[in-house]
Scaffold this active site. Structure first.
Site, short mmCIF file in Angstrom:
data_model
loop_
_atom_site.label_atom_id
_atom_site.label_comp_id
_atom_site.label_asym_id
_atom_site.label_seq_id
_atom_site.Cartn_x
_atom_site.Cartn_y
_atom_site.Cartn_z
N ASP A 125 -2.38 -0.44 10.30
CA ASP A 125 -2.79 -0.52 8.32
C ASP A 125 -3.36 -1.72 8.10
OD1 ASP A 125 -1.26 1.75 7.81
OD2 ASP A 125 0.35 0.44 7.06
N ALA A 161 9.87 0.09 4.66
CA ALA A 161 9.66 0.56 3.46
C ALA A 161 9.08 1.30 3.65
CB ALA A 161 9.79 -0.06 2.43
N LYS A 193 0.90 -1.16 -0.18
CA LYS A 193 0.13 -0.09 -0.36
C LYS A 193 0.80 1.46 -0.24
CE LYS A 193 0.38 2.03 4.31
NZ LYS A 193 1.81 2.81 4.53
P1 ATP Z 1 4.53 0.02 8.36
O1 ATP Z 1 2.69 -0.86 7.94
O2 ATP Z 1 4.81 0.20 9.76
O3 ATP Z 1 4.44 1.08 7.37
P2 ATP Z 1 6.67 -0.85 6.37
O4 ATP Z 1 5.61 -0.96 5.46
O5 ATP Z 1 7.54 0.58 6.74
O6 ATP Z 1 5.37 -0.80 7.65
P3 ATP Z 1 6.97 -3.78 6.83
O7 ATP Z 1 7.93 -3.75 5.54
O8 ATP Z 1 5.52 -3.92 7.04
O9 ATP Z 1 7.65 -1.69 7.11
O10 ATP Z 1 7.97 -3.90 8.64
C1 ATP Z 1 8.02 -3.77 9.22
C2 ATP Z 1 9.03 -4.80 10.43
O11 ATP Z 1 7.65 -4.81 10.52
C3 ATP Z 1 10.68 -4.80 9.99
O12 ATP Z 1 10.84 -4.13 10.77
C4 ATP Z 1 9.87 -6.27 9.88
O13 ATP Z 1 10.97 -6.88 10.68
C5 ATP Z 1 8.73 -6.20 10.79
N1 ATP Z 1 8.22 -7.41 10.09
C6 ATP Z 1 7.12 -8.78 10.27
N2 ATP Z 1 7.13 -9.70 9.64
C7 ATP Z 1 6.91 -8.95 8.63
C8 ATP Z 1 6.21 -9.81 7.02
N3 ATP Z 1 5.39 -10.64 7.10
N4 ATP Z 1 7.06 -8.95 5.74
C9 ATP Z 1 7.79 -7.33 6.18
N5 ATP Z 1 7.62 -7.05 7.60
C10 ATP Z 1 7.53 -8.34 8.84
#
Ligand code: ATP
Length: 305
Positions: free
Chosen positions: A153, A114, A17
């Site tokens: 989210d 990310a 997203k």
């Molecule tokens: P947000 O939804 O808070 O914006 P994000 O998109 O920045 O998160 P994610 O890729 O969801 O980031 O990862 C955030 C943290 O969640 C990472 O440090 C990771 O170790 C942890 N995490 C736990 N499960 C997962 C997964 N299935 N995929 C990615 N990251 C995960």
């Protein structure tokens, strides 16, 4: 459980997203100490694949991951219980009285940490998959409630498409593609083809919100998170500046960053921007995709033995 359900698996394509708008207010006690958000989510066609297969009764869950860029998920000491997909499995098991005897395999394509909600996408896919695997027929409202307990989210990731999110992001108002608001977003160039500039370094959502709180919400009730993300990760600002100076955009940070999104570039603009970003080393990876999209369920071939 029926013998067929005992063998069959479920596969899901879970989209990332972006936030077309992300306004953040102060934390509120009525939101469980979380920040008040007013955001527009759009699901983007960068797909993780989540596969769920039943394991032997009583043997518990298993987790395996594959992908070229697993970020901190790849660490040797990574605890499977910290994976959001496993958290979703355990929450669903607890809510329904099922044993969590499921093998989860994730093919990771969404960059980790990310600002693209990769973890939430996998968790939402796991919930949708279990609803099918366990023949639960759970109502959307019940799934939404469990999802909201796992992450801001996550309710959106269950539905995909285009949606306004308020509360701490969990109260959704889907934007019908033919409706006025969706058409306005489309006219503003905020739907369709896009380029994502992604990074090898992760930005922790908690860290960005902490910095945001130190700066303070400012004169407005709801402020943008972009400035904070760019301060913590200057290459995101550099990538956005390059796009804007070349007249390509809209361009913005996705969620809490560090990924940057540049919307609807024409083919020649896409080529020019990729060249600029590469020459200036403004991003580490470039991904092209379309939005909005919906999560997809795909039957998983049954393997015997
Ligand atoms: P947000 O939804 O808070 O914006 P994000 O998109 O920045 O998160 P994610 O890729 O969801 O980031 O990862 C955030 C943290 O969640 C990472 O440090 C990771 O170790 C942890 N995490 C736990 N499960 C997962 C997964 N299935 N995929 C990615 N990251 C995960």
């Amino acid at each position: 459980m029926s013998p067929a359900a005992g063998r069959d698996g479920v596969g899901l394509y879970c989209p990332a997203k972006i936030n077309l708008r992300l306004r953040v207010g102060p934390t509120r006690t009525d939101l469980g100490g979380r920040h008040r958000l007013d955001t527009i989510y759009s699901a983007v066609g960068i797909w993780d694949r989540v596969e769920l297969r039943p394991t032997e009764p009583g043997s518990g869950f298993r987790l395996s991951l594959e992908g070229e860029q697993l970020g901190d998920l790849n660490r040797r000491d990574a605890d499977p219980h910290a994976n959001l997909a496993v958290k979703a499995l355990l929450a669903m098991a607890q809510a329904t009285g099922h044993e969590p005897d499921v093998a989860i395999h994730i093919v990771k394509r969404i960059p980790v940490g990310a600002g693209l909600a990769g973890g939430s996408a996998d968790a939402a896919g796991t919930m949708l998959g279990l609803n099918r695997l366990w023949n639960l027929g759970m109502a959307a409202a019940d799934l939404d409630r469990i999802a909201a307990s796992l992450g801001a989210d996550l309710p959106f990731c269950l539905h995909g498409g285009l949606s306004r999110g308020t509360g701490f992001g969990q109260i959704l108002e889907p934007l019908n593609p033919d409706g006025l608001q969706a058409q306005r977003l489309s006219r503003a160039g905020l739907t369709g083809h896009l380029l994502i500039g992604a990074y090898e370094s992760q930005l922790s959502t908690a860290q960005v919100y902490k910095a945001f709180d130190l700066i303070g919400p400012g004169p407005h009730d709801l402020n943008d998170l972009q400035e904070t993300a760019c301060t913590l990760h200057p290459r995101s600002r550099q990538a956005l500046d390059l796009a804007r100076r070349a007249g390509i955009g809209p361009a913005f940070v996705s969620g809490s960053g560090p990924s940057v999104v540049v919307m609807a570039p024409r083919p020649e603009q896409t080529i020019a921007l990729i060249k600029l970003w590469r020459e200036q080393n403004a991003v580490d990876r470039i991904i092209e995709a379309d939005s909005p999209v919906l999560p997809r369920m795909a039957p998983l071939r049954v393997t015997h033995g």
